[in-house]
Design a protein around this motif. Structure first.
Motif, mmCIF file in Angstrom:
data_model
loop_
_atom_site.group_PDB
_atom_site.id
_atom_site.type_symbol
_atom_site.label_atom_id
_atom_site.label_comp_id
_atom_site.label_asym_id
_atom_site.label_seq_id
_atom_site.Cartn_x
_atom_site.Cartn_y
_atom_site.Cartn_z
ATOM 1 N N ARG A 1 -10.784 -9.344 -37.289
ATOM 2 C CA ARG A 1 -10.051 -8.170 -36.809
ATOM 3 C C ARG A 1 -10.194 -8.114 -35.294
ATOM 4 N N THR B 1 -11.297 -3.462 -29.627
ATOM 5 C CA THR B 1 -10.548 -2.500 -28.818
ATOM 6 C C THR B 1 -11.171 -2.330 -27.430
ATOM 7 N N GLU C 1 -9.080 -3.455 -35.427
ATOM 8 C CA GLU C 1 -7.682 -3.193 -35.794
ATOM 9 C C GLU C 1 -6.923 -4.512 -35.779
ATOM 10 N N HIS D 1 -2.841 5.231 -30.832
ATOM 11 C CA HIS D 1 -3.115 5.947 -32.092
ATOM 12 C C HIS D 1 -2.562 7.354 -32.066
#
Ligand code: HEM
Ligand SMILES: *[C@@H]1O[C@H](CO)[C@@H](O)[C@H](O)[C@H]1NC(C)=O
Ligand SMILES: *[C@@H]1O[C@H](CO)[C@@H](O)[C@H](O)[C@H]1NC(C)=O
Ligand SMILES: *[C@@H]1O[C@H](CO)[C@@H](O)[C@H](O)[C@H]1NC(C)=O
Ligand SMILES: *[C@@H]1O[C@H](CO)[C@@H](O)[C@H](O)[C@H]1NC(C)=O
Ligand SMILES: *[C@@H]1O[C@H](CO)[C@@H](O)[C@H](O)[C@H]1NC(C)=O
Ligand SMILES: CC(=O)N[C@H]1CO[C@H](CO)[C@@H](O)[C@@H]1O
Length: 331
Positions: A147, A150, A320, A331
């Motif tokens: 994944r 961020t 994410e 978001h």
């Protein structure tokens, strides 16, 4: 064949035990969610690498830098925001990374095929493998399911990416800090069989190395004839930071054993390359691959790449799946 299957099963079990309860990378993670993903990446590499021969080197190096900072989570691909220059990308060791556009273009194709499914971290890992393999280099398995992170912080790249001035102790410490061992350090350094370096990554070794001054004041661990050649033909001044030199001159596009042969002849470009023969065990490893069958280097390199690609990965619901590899999702 049966023995091989059993061996694979044992290896998988060991990996699972080592990772405790955390979700693991698995081969073919996208086989249901985006069945064409791996083929799309490979096809893109096969179509474009012939016109961009520097891509395999820069992608495998970018993958290495990614994995050494916050794990293999594509944090290296993130742009700084708000006009600041404080992302990993902006760190000195990374200023010479290229190939971001290449990854962005693959991502754009995958977003059309299956939006929000394939991580940038996996794209980088797969494209690095496919491009190196495409130029005749080793093939290694790339379990997927990484994944994307961020967070990308310049200082963390400076703290975690080993410098070309590192001695053996520092190199080993840096690799051990990422759960890699001495052999991994030796095999992965073999990636310097392809690609290029800018003069400022090594010209300290050519000029005023001890501080005595004068052009003859080169690093004594560098072959003095090679040092003279580099000063004459490549890094003509101590401050040149644009000229490039091949790390494995003569075969810098070929994934072969000549990098190690050069290191043994005191022709490794960086102090970190030269450092590999200052340790008896590391030197013995180099002699083993140099004198071994041609397949041996590819095999051990592949094994270490799988370990590199699994460093501190985010899986399951961590992180994410970025929509654009240079940007954290809104978001
Ligand atoms: C052992 C510690 C390492 C150090 C100190 C180191 C350092 C460097 C430096 C300074 C450059 C030249 C950058 C420039 O001036 O443009 C370079 C290039 C490169 N490194 Fe390493 N590296 C290390 C390990 C690795 C590993 C583990 C890999 C991949 C598995 C790797 C792959 C490469 C490649 C392929 C290039 C050429 C990049 C290009 O042509 O764009 N290096 N490295
Ligand atoms: C990221 O930064 C690079 C270089 O500053 C720029 O060319 C690129 O357009 C940026 N990407 C995005 C998605 O903002
Ligand atoms: C390696 O470098 C570190 C940091 O500069 C230094 O403390 C250490 O003594 C060096 N080790 C060797 C073996 O030269
Ligand atoms: C070891 O890794 C941690 C993060 O995982 C980092 O903060 C630290 O700077 C690293 N140390 C060295 C010597 O690379
Ligand atoms: C060489 O290095 C020494 C010590 O760092 C410095 O005093 C001297 O000015 C340097 N000479 C040149 C020509 O750069
Ligand atoms: C390279 O050198 C020039 C002139 O000395 C300087 O302006 C520039 O910032 C340097 N670039 C890097 C990446 O160090
Ligand atoms: C690790 C690494 O690549 N370091 C080099 C990064 O680039 C700067 C200059 O931009 C060099 O001084 C470092 O040696």
């Amino acid at each position: 064949m049966a023995a091989m299957v059993a061996l694979v099963a044992v290896t998988a079990a060991v990996v699972l035990a080592g990772g405790a309860a955390r979700a693991q990378l698995i081969e073919g993670f996208y086989s249901h969610s985006c069945p064409q993903a791996e083929k799309i990446i490979k096809d893109y590499v096969m179509e474009h690498v012939p016109h961009a021969p520097g891509i395999p080197a820069t992608l495998i190096r970018t993958h290495f830098h990614d994995c050494f900072v916050r794990g293999c989570d594509a944090s290296v691909l993130l742009n700084a925001t708000g006009g600041k220059k404080d992302a990993e990308k902006d760190a000195a060791p990374n200023l010479t990374l290229r190939g971001f556009g290449f990854i962005d273009r693959i991502k754009a194709i995958l977003e059309k095929e299956c939006p929000g499914v394939v991580s940038c971290a996996d794209i980088l890992a797969l494209a690095a493998r496919d491009s190196v393999n495409f130029i005749g280099g080793p093939f290694w398995s790339v379990p997927t399911g990484r994944r994307d992170g961020t967070v990308s912080i310049k200082q963390e790249a400076l703290d975690n990416i080993p410098a070309p001035t590192f001695n053996f102790t520092q190199l080993l410490q840096s690799f051990q800090n990422k759960s890699l061992n001495l052999a991994d350090l030796v095999w992965l350094s073999g990636a310097h069989t392809i690609g290029i370096a800018h003069c400022n990554s090594f010209s300290k070794r050519l000029y005023n190395f001890t501080g005595r001054g004068g052009p003859g004041d080169a690093d004594p661990s560098l072959d003095k004839f090679y040092a003279a050649t580099l000063r004459r033909n490549k890094c003509k001044t101590p401050t040149d930071n644009t000229t490039i030199a091949e790390m494995d001159p003569g075969s810098f596009k070929t994934f072969d054993l000549d990098y190690y042969r050069g290191v043994l002849k005191h022709r490794g470009l960086f102090q970190s390359d030269a450092a590999l023969i200052t340790d008896a065990a590391a030197k013995a490893d180099i002699l083993t691959v140099v004198n071994g069958p041609p397949e041996l280097f590819f095999k051990v390199f592949a094994g270490s790449m799988v370990k590199l690609g699994a460093i501190e990965v985010k899986t399951g619901s961590e992180g994410e799946i970025r929509k654009h590899c240079a940007l954290v999702n809104k978001h």
